[in-house]
Design a protein around this motif. Structure first.
Motif, mmCIF file in Angstrom:
data_model
loop_
_atom_site.group_PDB
_atom_site.id
_atom_site.type_symbol
_atom_site.label_atom_id
_atom_site.label_comp_id
_atom_site.label_asym_id
_atom_site.label_seq_id
_atom_site.Cartn_x
_atom_site.Cartn_y
_atom_site.Cartn_z
ATOM 1 N N MET A 144 -68.565 -1.381 -58.481
ATOM 2 C CA MET A 144 -69.619 -0.615 -59.172
ATOM 3 C C MET A 144 -70.603 -0.024 -58.172
ATOM 4 O O MET A 144 -71.117 1.088 -58.367
ATOM 5 C CB MET A 144 -70.352 -1.520 -60.169
ATOM 6 N N LYS A 145 -70.832 -0.758 -57.078
ATOM 7 C CA LYS A 145 -71.778 -0.261 -56.081
ATOM 8 C C LYS A 145 -71.228 0.957 -55.344
ATOM 9 O O LYS A 145 -71.949 1.928 -55.088
ATOM 10 C CB LYS A 145 -72.090 -1.386 -55.093
ATOM 11 N N LYS A 146 -69.937 0.947 -55.014
ATOM 12 C CA LYS A 146 -69.346 2.053 -54.262
ATOM 13 C C LYS A 146 -69.064 3.263 -55.158
ATOM 14 O O LYS A 146 -69.200 4.409 -54.718
ATOM 15 C CB LYS A 146 -68.059 1.592 -53.581
ATOM 16 N N THR A 147 -68.636 3.017 -56.388
ATOM 17 C CA THR A 147 -68.324 4.142 -57.295
ATOM 18 C C THR A 147 -69.535 4.626 -58.065
ATOM 19 O O THR A 147 -69.459 5.651 -58.752
ATOM 20 C CB THR A 147 -67.225 3.726 -58.278
ATOM 21 N N LYS A 148 -70.651 3.864 -57.992
ATOM 22 C CA LYS A 148 -71.889 4.206 -58.702
ATOM 23 C C LYS A 148 -71.645 4.291 -60.215
ATOM 24 O O LYS A 148 -72.203 5.136 -60.924
ATOM 25 C CB LYS A 148 -72.474 5.525 -58.189
ATOM 26 N N LEU A 149 -70.788 3.387 -60.679
ATOM 27 C CA LEU A 149 -70.525 3.292 -62.116
ATOM 28 C C LEU A 149 -71.233 2.071 -62.677
ATOM 29 O O LEU A 149 -71.323 1.029 -62.014
ATOM 30 C CB LEU A 149 -69.020 3.160 -62.385
ATOM 31 N N LYS A 150 -71.723 2.208 -63.885
ATOM 32 C CA LYS A 150 -72.328 1.070 -64.550
ATOM 33 C C LYS A 150 -71.240 0.186 -65.156
ATOM 34 O O LYS A 150 -70.069 0.565 -65.215
ATOM 35 C CB LYS A 150 -73.291 1.552 -65.624
ATOM 36 N N GLU A 151 -71.636 -0.979 -65.596
ATOM 37 C CA GLU A 151 -70.648 -1.935 -66.099
ATOM 38 C C GLU A 151 -69.913 -1.395 -67.319
ATOM 39 O O GLU A 151 -68.694 -1.541 -67.439
ATOM 40 C CB GLU A 151 -71.325 -3.262 -66.443
ATOM 41 N N ALA A 152 -70.612 -0.736 -68.226
ATOM 42 C CA ALA A 152 -69.963 -0.177 -69.416
ATOM 43 C C ALA A 152 -68.991 0.936 -69.039
ATOM 44 O O ALA A 152 -67.897 1.053 -69.616
ATOM 45 C CB ALA A 152 -71.019 0.354 -70.388
ATOM 46 N N GLN A 153 -69.362 1.746 -68.023
ATOM 47 C CA GLN A 153 -68.467 2.810 -67.574
ATOM 48 C C GLN A 153 -67.239 2.240 -66.869
ATOM 49 O O GLN A 153 -66.115 2.731 -67.041
ATOM 50 C CB GLN A 153 -69.225 3.763 -66.647
ATOM 51 N N LEU A 154 -67.443 1.185 -66.074
ATOM 52 C CA LEU A 154 -66.312 0.561 -65.401
ATOM 53 C C LEU A 154 -65.362 -0.091 -66.407
ATOM 54 O O LEU A 154 -64.142 -0.133 -66.190
ATOM 55 C CB LEU A 154 -66.814 -0.468 -64.390
ATOM 56 N N LYS A 155 -65.894 -0.584 -67.504
ATOM 57 C CA LYS A 155 -65.030 -1.139 -68.554
ATOM 58 C C LYS A 155 -64.114 -0.069 -69.130
ATOM 59 O O LYS A 155 -62.941 -0.324 -69.415
ATOM 60 C CB LYS A 155 -65.883 -1.764 -69.660
#
Length: 496
Positions: free
Chosen positions: A255-266
């Motif tokens: 999430m830190k490298k892709t700058k995605l939030k947890e809901a987006q990563l889900k």
């Protein structure tokens, strides 16, 4: 020194041929024993398979006698004129090959009854075999349906032959180029041609076959999605650049490298889980292994009863007719031949009976000790070793080991090898003992009920078992977890 003769008395244990035969039959599995029995039947003419006689079913015997004597009731009934004419027609040799028809062939087909598409009853189901096809055959079939030039077809054949059962290409395109140029002397093949043919094969069914890595396999499948698919670009970025973090389930760094939030990563993980990392698994199927149980266990009127499986081996006996010839033979060699084979047949049958008696005795002891397992499952398994059963049945421990090897028990909970019921013990805090099989069952239960976002570590599982009075070290938990093919906690973590 003076030479002299001395007479000494002593005892010595020798393995007689009969004892050696009994021990060898005792340790054979059911399939091996059936083969051994068949070889004995072929080698010894005095042995035969015990078949059911007509005395068990007098009705069939009467019917058979009536058929042999020509007293069939169908022959004694008066025949009608239609039946007589039909019989004369069948016996007439001057029947025309072209019989007149009242309707055309198309009308006959349309008037024929249509088979029901519903499921057939169980008693009418006929197994017609199974069609098996290898991955290589399936890909070659698609190759023949695809328009290829002769050169491209040779390239495609070489690529398909280099695909393993996992669906991955096992060689590089450079190696394929070198091999094809060595075989094809007339045409010079370039690397771009191999890459082009490989891309066409990777779109065969299943999509992603022939990929050179897991990353390439997933990307090929993603490229088949519509460009308007939500989170498609983010998913491709994760697979292209951060597949190592994805494999280690390091979601925080991801999430830190892709700058995605947890809901987006889900959402990205949901799309990734829709892909097939092993496309060849849908084509390549392992052959089923069938086990014939030696004994069966069932509960009758509150008691667990053990019985031998009558279908596990054929019933054999001595042929009485051949055995009686040994007393009436005039030739001494024939009489000796029959007597020796008669003795071998009796030894073989007795060895089989001893095997069945020993197997039944040991199985009864196992069921008696493991009644809690049959009632409540693996978590109630008691610790038991071979020596415990050996003392109860008054046999040697090696005999128990031979009896329980490759012998299977059919129970209401499934089919288990007899070795399954033996396990080491772990001391509990209250001075009792717990089976290692029961601990494995508890670990499996805890992992199945854990929170996937925060999986249980080995230390946490050890603490939970300690609360239940089972004191187990963390390294023991790790050993049992690995034996169950359960990955560690960091690899069990998931966002969805």
């Amino acid at each position: 020194m003076r030479q002299s003769l001395q007479l000494r008395l002593g005892q010595q244990l020798t393995m007689t041929p009969q004892l050696q035969q009994a021990i060898r039959l005792l340790q054979l599995s059911t399939l091996d024993l059936q083969q051994e029995i068949q070889e004995a039947l072929d080698a010894n003419p005095l042995l035969e398979i015990e078949e059911e006689n007509y005395a068990d079913n007098p009705g069939d015997k009467n019917d058979n006698d009536r058929l042999q004597n020509g007293e069939d009731k169908l022959d004694t009934e008066p025949q009608s004129s239609d039946q007589i004419e039909s019989s004369d027609a069948l016996n007439n040799d001057s029947i025309s090959d072209e019989l007149p028809m009242d309707m055309s062939w198309d009308e006959y087909i349309s008037a024929a009854p249509v088979a029901s598409a519903g499921p057939m009853p169980d008693d009418e189901f006929v197994y017609q075999g199974e069609t098996t096809e290898t991955l290589h055959d399936y890909l070659m079939w698609q190759l023949q349906l695809t328009p290829f030039s002769p050169v491209d077809e040779a390239i495609a054949t070489a690529i398909i032959e280099a695909i393993d059962d996992n669906g991955l290409l096992t060689v590089t395109t450079e190696d394929l180029l070198e091999s094809l140029n060595h075989e094809e002397q007339d045409v010079e093949i370039e690397l771009d041609e191999i890459e082009a043919v490989l891309k066409r094969i990777q779109l065969f069914d299943p999509v992603g076959i022939g990929a050179r890595s897991l990353q390439e396999c997933l990307l090929i499948q993603l490229n088949q999605f519509s460009p308007q698919t939500p989170w498609l670009s983010e998913t491709k970025e994760v697979i292209c650049n951060y597949i190592d973090l994805l494999g280690n389930r390091d979601y925080r760094t991801l999430m830190k490298k892709t700058k995605l939030k947890e809901a987006q990563l889900k959402e990205v993980m949901t799309l990734i889980h829709s892909l097939n990392p092993k496309p060849a698994a849908t084509i390549v199927r392992e052959e089923s292994e069938y086990v014939i149980p030696d004994v069966s266990v069932k509960k009758v009127k509150g008691r667990w009863l053990v019985e031998l499986n009558p279908d596990s081996m054929p019933k054999i006996r001595v042929n009485d007719h051949y055995a009686s010839l040994g007393r009436s033979c005039k030739s001494q060699s024939d009489s000796q031949f029959i007597r020796s084979h008669l003795q071998e047949a009796k030894w073989f049958i007795k060895s089989l009976e001893q095997r069945n008696d020993t197997l039944l005795k040991v199985t009864n002891c196992i069921v008696q000790q493991q009644q809690a397992f049959f009632e409540h499952g693996e978590e109630a398994m008691k610790p038991m070793v071979l020596n415990d059963v050996a003392e109860m049945v008054e046999m040697h421990e090696s005999t128990i080991s031979r009896v329980t090897t490759q012998k299977y028990m059919h129970t209401p909970r499934g089919i288990f090898e007899l070795k399954y019921f033996f396990s080491s013990h772990v001391n509990t805090e209250n001075g009792g003992e717990c089976s290692s099989t029961a601990i494995r069952a508890l670990i499996k239960k805890l992992v199945a009920a854990e929170n996937v976002a925060k999986p249980l570590s080995d230390s946490k599982i050890a603490d939970i078992l300690a609360e239940q009075g089972i004191k187990v070290a963390r390294r023991t938990i790790a050993k049992y977890r690995e034996s169950l093919a359960i990955p560690p906690s960091n690899q069990r973590k998931s966002l969805i």
